[in-house]
Design an enzyme around this catalytic site. Structure first.
Site, PDB file in Angstrom:
ATOM      1  CD  GLU A  93      10.401 -19.411   5.391  1.00 15.36           C
ATOM      2  OE1 GLU A  93       9.283 -19.953   5.458  1.00 15.36           O
ATOM      3  OE2 GLU A  93      10.615 -18.365   4.743  1.00 15.36           O
ATOM      4  CD  GLN A 107      13.120 -14.036  -0.246  1.00 17.35           C
ATOM      5  OE1 GLN A 107      11.954 -13.827   0.060  1.00 17.35           O
ATOM      6  NE2 GLN A 107      13.491 -14.526  -1.414  1.00 17.35           N
ATOM      7  CG  PHE A 108      14.617 -10.321   4.552  1.00 14.56           C
ATOM      8  CD1 PHE A 108      15.269  -9.103   4.693  1.00 14.56           C
ATOM      9  CD2 PHE A 108      14.050 -10.643   3.336  1.00 14.56           C
ATOM     10  CE1 PHE A 108      15.346  -8.209   3.625  1.00 14.56           C
ATOM     11  CE2 PHE A 108      14.128  -9.756   2.261  1.00 14.56           C
ATOM     12  CZ  PHE A 108      14.774  -8.534   2.406  1.00 14.56           C
ATOM     13  CG  HIS A 120      11.773  -7.173   5.510  1.00  9.63           C
ATOM     14  ND1 HIS A 120      10.440  -7.098   5.807  1.00  9.63           N
ATOM     15  CD2 HIS A 120      11.875  -8.046   4.467  1.00  9.63           C
ATOM     16  CE1 HIS A 120       9.748  -7.866   4.968  1.00  9.63           C
ATOM     17  NE2 HIS A 120      10.595  -8.456   4.161  1.00  9.63           N
TER      18      HIS A 120
END
Ligand code: TPP
Length: 662
Positions: free
Chosen positions: A401, A423-424, A468
């Site tokens: 990231e 992605q999350f 998440h």
């Protein structure tokens, strides 16, 4: 020291000597000025000059370089006016950062130099972005980034090399191994024999060279530059050198055994080269003396200009205005008749359409994210994109990231736009530094914008546990330089995403996952923008006001349906940075009783900020204290019953009743 001039002409050797001498003589002058208390401290590159100078002479003038704190030779190598450099170091308005940045922490797009942030490692992946731009445009160019031996221990080093390797980027990574990271010797920094050995681990080529030999550096970088361009591959170089002064002027060198200074003095890059030029008859003593006198005069003249620069007159308006680049608002996109030709779509489809239309509009828009290509992304938002727009523009990324945010920034230096999908949203923590310190601050620091949108699938209610489910917008709202957008309807999501992509500033775009497939609404088919920074009144009412955003809007609407006896004014903020204070004031005025609702936990959430603003600016409009309804101050639990208890939503009815009865 052995010098091999190869095909270099006398003229070229003399030029090289000039370039080598200049940073040395500037620093020697600075040492005198420091002792006289006329300048502030900096990080000396004395003893290491051959690396910066050799690099700069090997690159083209329009190839990006990402220097660090000891690389004066990078700046002099691009022939930046010395007077302006002095102004920079003095913190003058006419330096390269309007007095906002210290010593070498600045860049200049005109010179293709990207300014560092103090954190060192983040420079490396920005070079990846510039190199990717060249690769995509099929240009014969490289980008080059520096790191110290200490910096190679940072995760950013690993991530940058890995991404460069996986994407076959024409980027050169230069390690200046000067034996110490502040006081830490290399044997306390890494375990491998040589740092260049790390190249193998990433599947790339590497070489270790004598960083004090200017001809070796020049020749090696020239060769590697050709290699990177021809083979479209990265390369790692370890330059062995030594730091002849303290970490920074004033910090001393007590931790360095004195014999090392004696040994390295003999390897001085400037004196040895001078000796070589004298020995080969390229220069004689008189010419050298003349050259030094010329440089001395130049330094004195430029210094006089630098020292005569006007004092800074602080101007709050200018400071605040320079945090963001002014977007060129496209009125037409904002005023599209959105009622005409709409289709009922889910929230997720609104986002998908905004992204898709933006890809069609902007040929220079690149999408980045884990599994976003053939797999279509964790939530399938980019499904089908790679087939239409190709792998160059829809890029699967490794799990890096931080490096990917840095790469987005590097692309922005070269005029590209990027949208990165976390992605999350929870995983943003591993890209946090690049966002908070690079993307957000770069425009204010040296006028370079960061044309990057980061999509943040966020939010709970789906039993996904602490990592998440977070809705962590407050971290970013606190950071000047970012814009934070948080839509609640499919139509807004599309229009706001398009606006975010058109905005030249970095935008954090929050998408509540629980809304993706649970809500639908009218989405205009046109390509349109919803203006960033403008809230929306969801419904009018005279009893209480609920100010909210994201999933909170739907909770508030449900609550209003459940309590038809309470007339609720509901304001959907849509953007959290900047806030729409005018709309907030109007919403407060409508009822005088305000409830701020958000899914984020209470303490330090945006609700506190809005509440403070209301009591400071709208006190006379209030008939009750401003009340916040937020989630518990705990991490988000997995068990659905615990999660429900955590959520602000579970307390909304009670808080509404409390406010009504006030
Ligand atoms: C992330 C981070 N941690 C710590 C520091 C403090 N710091 C500044 S320079 C430095 C040493 C860096 O050593 P190296 O990478 O070898 O470069 P050198 O200073 O030797 O040129 C340290 C620890 C920092 N700037 N950033």
């Amino acid at each position: 020291m052995l010098y091999d001039r190869k095909a270099l002409t006398n003229e070229e050797l003399i030029q090289l000597y000039h370039h080598l001498l200049l940073p040395r003589m500037i620093e020697e002058k600075m040492l005198v000025l420091l002792r006289q208390g006329k300048i502030s401290k900096w990080f000396s590159g004395i003893g290491q000059e051959a690396i910066s100078v050799g690099v700069m002479q090997a690159l083209q003038h329009d190839e990006w370089v990402m220097p660090l704190h000891r690389n004066l030779g990078v700046f002099t190598g691009r022939e930046m006016p010395l007077s302006k450099l002095f102004m920079q170091w003095q913190g003058s308005k006419d330096g390269y950062s309007k007095g906002r940045e210290r010593s070498f922490h600045f860049g200049s797009a005109a010179h293709h130099i990207c300014g560092m942030i103090s954190h060192l490692g983040p420079q490396l992946s920005i070079a990846n972005g510039a190199a990717l731009a060249h690769k995509l445009r099929k240009e014969n160019k490289v980008a080059l980034a520096f790191t110290g031996d200490g910096g190679t221990s940072e995760g950013d080093f690993h991530e940058a090399l890995n991404v460069a390797a996986v994407w076959d980027l024409p980027v050169i990574f230069v390690i200046e191994n000067n034996g110490y990271g502040l006081s830490t010797p290399t044997n306390e920094q890494y375990r491998c024999d040589s740092l260049v050995d790390k190249a193998k681990g990433y599947g790339i080529e590497g070489i270790k060279i004598d960083g004090n030999n200017i001809l070796t550096v020049l020749d090696t970088i020239r060769g590697i530059r050709n290699y990177c361009i021809e083979n479209q591959k990265p390369y790692l170089i370890e330059c062995i050198t030594f730091r002849m002064r303290g970490h920074e002027e004033a910090s001393g060198t007590k931790y360095v055994p004195p014999h090392l200074f004696d040994e390295w003095k003999k390897k001085d890059p400037v004196e040895n080269f001078e000796f070589f030029l004298l020995g080969t008859g390229v220069l004689d003593e008189a010419t050298i003396a003349q050259k030094k006198a010329g440089i001395k005069k130049y330094i004195e003249e430029e210094l006089a200009i630098g020292f005569n620069a006007d004092e800074i007159v602080p101007d709050i308006e200018e400071e605040v205005a320079d945090v963001y680049m002014s977007p060129t608002l496209n009125r037409q996109l904002l005023t599209v008749d959105r009622k005409q030709s709409t289709v009922d779509k889910r929230f997720i489809d609104g986002i998908k359409e905004g992204l898709h239309q933006s890809m069609e509009q902007h040929e220079n828009l690149i999408l980045m994210g884990q599994d976003i290509a053939a797999y279509g992304g964790a939530f399938k938002i980019t499904e089908g994109f790679v087939q239409q727009f190709g792998k160059d523009r829809v890029r699967n990324t490794p799990l890096c990231e931080s490096a990917i945010v840095g790469t987005c920034l590097g692309l922005s230096l070269e005029g590209f736009k990027t949208v990165m999908e976390m992605q999350f949203g929870d995983f943003v923590t591993v890209g946090f530094n690049q966002i908070i310190n690079n993307l957000a601050k770069i425009y204010y620091r040296w006028g370079q914008h960061a044309d990057v949108v980061i999509r943040m699938p966020c939010g709970g209610g789906v039993g996904a546990g602490p990592f998440h489910s977070q809705t962590n917008e407050a971290w970013f709202v606190h950071t000047p330089g970012l814009k934070v957008v948080y839509p609640s309807t499919p139509g807004d999501a599309k229009g706001l995403l398009i606006a975010a992509i058109n905005d030249p500033n970095p935008v954090m775009f929050f998408e509540h996952k629980a809304l993706y497939r649970s809500i639908s609404g009218a989405v205009p088919e046109a390509y349109y923008e919803i203006e960033i920074g403008k809230a929306r009144t969801v419904q009018h009412g005279a009893d209480i006001t609920i100010i909210t955003y994201g999933a909170g809007v739907h909770w508030a609407m449900d609550c209003a349906l459940k309590h038809p006896d309470i007339a609720m004014e509901i304001l959907d903020l849509r953007t959290l940075l900047p806030l729409d204070y005018e709309a907030i004031r109007a919403a407060v005025a409508a009822t005088g009783k305000v409830l701020i609702l958000h899914e984020d936990n209470l303490t330090g959430g945006i609700g506190g900020e809005i509440s403070a603003w209301i009591s400071e600016h709208c006190f006379e409009l209030l008939d009750a204290p401003v009340i916040r309804c937020a989630s518990l101050d705990t991490p988000i639990p997995f068990n659905i019953v615990l999660e429900q208890q955590y959520m602000a939503k579970s307390r909304l009815d009670a808080v509404v009743r409390k406010l009504m009865s006030y």
